[in-house]
Scaffold this motif. Structure first.
Motif, PDB file in Angstrom:
ATOM      1  N   VAL A  44     -11.700  -4.487  -3.237  1.00 44.05           N
ATOM      2  CA  VAL A  44     -10.027  -4.783  -3.459  1.00 44.05           C
ATOM      3  C   VAL A  44      -9.585  -3.506  -3.228  1.00 44.05           C
ATOM      4  N   ALA A  45      -9.433  -2.128  -3.659  1.00 50.10           N
ATOM      5  CA  ALA A  45      -8.650  -1.590  -2.930  1.00 50.10           C
ATOM      6  C   ALA A  45      -8.264  -1.244  -1.743  1.00 50.10           C
ATOM      7  N   PHE A  46      -9.789  -1.824  -0.883  1.00 54.19           N
ATOM      8  CA  PHE A  46      -9.692  -1.576   0.775  1.00 54.19           C
ATOM      9  C   PHE A  46      -9.352  -2.419   0.856  1.00 54.19           C
ATOM     10  N   LEU A  47      -9.048  -2.962   0.573  1.00 51.50           N
ATOM     11  CA  LEU A  47      -8.497  -5.364   1.225  1.00 51.50           C
ATOM     12  C   LEU A  47      -6.650  -4.695   1.165  1.00 51.50           C
ATOM     13  N   TYR A  48      -6.358  -4.463   0.343  1.00 57.41           N
ATOM     14  CA  TYR A  48      -5.021  -3.821  -0.144  1.00 57.41           C
ATOM     15  C   TYR A  48      -4.371  -2.262   0.873  1.00 57.41           C
ATOM     16  N   LEU A  49      -5.047  -1.652   0.825  1.00 59.69           N
ATOM     17  CA  LEU A  49      -5.155  -0.650   1.844  1.00 59.69           C
ATOM     18  C   LEU A  49      -4.887  -0.802   3.072  1.00 59.69           C
ATOM     19  N   THR A  50      -5.893  -1.871   3.547  1.00 59.15           N
ATOM     20  CA  THR A  50      -6.014  -1.932   4.956  1.00 59.15           C
ATOM     21  C   THR A  50      -4.124  -2.729   5.067  1.00 59.15           C
ATOM     22  N   MET A  51      -4.354  -3.655   4.526  1.00 56.61           N
ATOM     23  CA  MET A  51      -2.836  -4.338   4.719  1.00 56.61           C
ATOM     24  C   MET A  51      -1.577  -3.700   4.538  1.00 56.61           C
ATOM     25  N   THR A  52      -1.797  -2.407   3.615  1.00 61.90           N
ATOM     26  CA  THR A  52      -0.603  -2.271   3.382  1.00 61.90           C
ATOM     27  C   THR A  52       0.023  -0.600   4.243  1.00 61.90           C
ATOM     28  N   ILE A  53      -1.456  -0.409   4.770  1.00 58.63           N
ATOM     29  CA  ILE A  53      -0.811   1.226   5.946  1.00 58.63           C
ATOM     30  C   ILE A  53      -0.829   0.475   7.106  1.00 58.63           C
ATOM     31  N   SER A  54      -1.581  -0.521   7.526  1.00 50.31           N
ATOM     32  CA  SER A  54      -1.380  -1.349   8.947  1.00 50.31           C
ATOM     33  C   SER A  54       0.550  -1.776   8.785  1.00 50.31           C
ATOM     34  N   LEU A  55       0.606  -2.004   7.885  1.00 50.81           N
ATOM     35  CA  LEU A  55       2.188  -2.634   7.845  1.00 50.81           C
ATOM     36  C   LEU A  55       2.943  -1.452   7.521  1.00 50.81           C
ATOM     37  N   PHE A  86       9.307  -5.056   1.659  1.00 44.84           N
ATOM     38  CA  PHE A  86       7.613  -6.401   2.521  1.00 44.84           C
ATOM     39  C   PHE A  86       6.438  -5.738   1.518  1.00 44.84           C
ATOM     40  N   VAL A  87       6.704  -3.830   2.444  1.00 47.83           N
ATOM     41  CA  VAL A  87       4.877  -3.597   1.749  1.00 47.83           C
ATOM     42  C   VAL A  87       4.584  -3.481   0.145  1.00 47.83           C
ATOM     43  N   SER A  88       6.016  -3.138  -0.257  1.00 52.44           N
ATOM     44  CA  SER A  88       6.049  -3.214  -2.046  1.00 52.44           C
ATOM     45  C   SER A  88       5.525  -4.894  -2.767  1.00 52.44           C
ATOM     46  N   MET A  89       5.980  -5.751  -1.739  1.00 55.48           N
ATOM     47  CA  MET A  89       5.371  -7.511  -2.089  1.00 55.48           C
ATOM     48  C   MET A  89       3.882  -7.582  -2.358  1.00 55.48           C
ATOM     49  N   VAL A 135       1.625 -16.275  -0.705  1.00 59.41           N
ATOM     50  CA  VAL A 135       2.635 -16.159  -1.416  1.00 59.41           C
ATOM     51  C   VAL A 135       3.664 -14.615  -1.216  1.00 59.41           C
ATOM     52  N   SER A 136       2.608 -13.742  -0.498  1.00 59.57           N
ATOM     53  CA  SER A 136       4.087 -12.520  -0.182  1.00 59.57           C
ATOM     54  C   SER A 136       4.693 -13.469   0.964  1.00 59.57           C
ATOM     55  N   LEU A 137       4.636 -13.598   1.849  1.00 56.17           N
ATOM     56  CA  LEU A 137       5.323 -14.149   2.621  1.00 56.17           C
ATOM     57  C   LEU A 137       6.375 -14.699   2.144  1.00 56.17           C
TER      58      LEU A 137
END
Length: 270
Positions: free
Chosen positions: A243-254, A204-207, A54-56
């Motif tokens: 849930v927070a762990f998964l989002y943090l992993t994606m957003t911090i990496s990006l 994109f991180v915000s998306m 969805v994000s991409l």
């Protein structure tokens, strides 16, 4: 030059990044060692694909639409400028969640009704079946809503980047006989891209974070799967930790990739 010792290199690492690394290690350790966390992670991992898809897709479409709106705003033609400005101010003034509901429950039925009206000559004789609202999947409704919402913000990023290019270069290119399109393609856009890329990465991180709102439509993303799992097991603390762990992993990496890109672009300019 003498090589820097590993201790001195470690001292240069920001403390917030070390804290994030420790938090990530703790979360990963819980997922690997705790059976409850492992089960939650396996359930929610199916939503990662939906979240990224969805994000991409929404971000790609929003980038294209935002560029078109930005070109209208910088065209110098009053009608186009006024239309583009109206679009940007209107969309940015509506909360994303409200616009998501509007697209899902107002715009989608209207689009289906409009398509059926256009296809009346074929539907009447029974050559084709009329479309139903259910045929417009909620995933695509969410993608359309995020595309429109983010296109308004991305349009402003493109506009700022285009207007940051020295007007003298544009005038010089036009005096050499380059058409407006060639001037934009070879002179303006390559230079504007250096200014545009970092904020685009941040958007994109915000998306990815805002894609959690699509759970309000029942889209099976990370947030929705977490909501369903926690309501069935009453393990809210553990579920929303994952849930927070998964989002943090994606957003911090990006975010780190965006910072690295900004650093390299800054060095290239020197």
């Amino acid at each position: 030059m003498p090589e820097r010792s590993p201790i001195r290199r470690t001292r240069r690492i920001p403390y917030w990044l070390l804290a994030m690394a420790l938090l990530f290690t703790l979360g990963l350790w819980l997922i690997v060692t705790d059976a409850g966390y492992t089960a939650i992670f396996r359930t929610l991992s199916a939503g990662i694909v939906t979240t990224l898809w969805v994000s991409l897709l929404a971000f790609t479409a929003a980038t294209v639409l935002g560029l078109l709106v930005a070109l209208m705003r910088t065209s110098g033609k009053r009608v186009l400028v006024e239309l583009a400005t109206f679009y940007v101010e209107l969309i940015r003034g509506i909360p994303i969640l409200v616009f998501l509901f509007y697209v899902a429950f107002v715009a989608a039925p209207a689009i289906v009704a409009g398509v059926n009206w256009l296809m009346t000559p074929l539907i009447g004789p029974g050559l084709i079946e009329p479309l139903t609202v259910r045929a417009f999947d909620f995933v695509w409704r969410a993608i359309v809503a995020l595309t429109v919402c983010y296109s308004a913000f991305i349009a402003e990023i493109f506009r700022a980047g285009i207007e940051a290019v020295d007007k003298g270069q544009v005038e010089a290119a036009r005096s050499l006989g380059l058409s407006p399109w060639r001037t934009f393609r070879f002179i303006v856009f390559p230079q504007a891209l250096r200014t545009i890329l970092p904020p685009l990465g941040n958007d994109f991180v915000s998306m990815i974070k805002d894609s959690a709102l699509v759970s309000a439509l029942g889209v099976q993303d990370i947030t929705q799967l977490g909501k369903v799992y926690s309501s069935g097991t009453f393990r809210f603390f553990e579920t929303y930790n994952v849930v927070a762990f998964l989002y943090l992993t994606m957003t911090i990496s990006l975010s780190l990739l965006v910072r690295l890109m900004e650093h390299r672009m800054a060095r290239a300019r020197r």
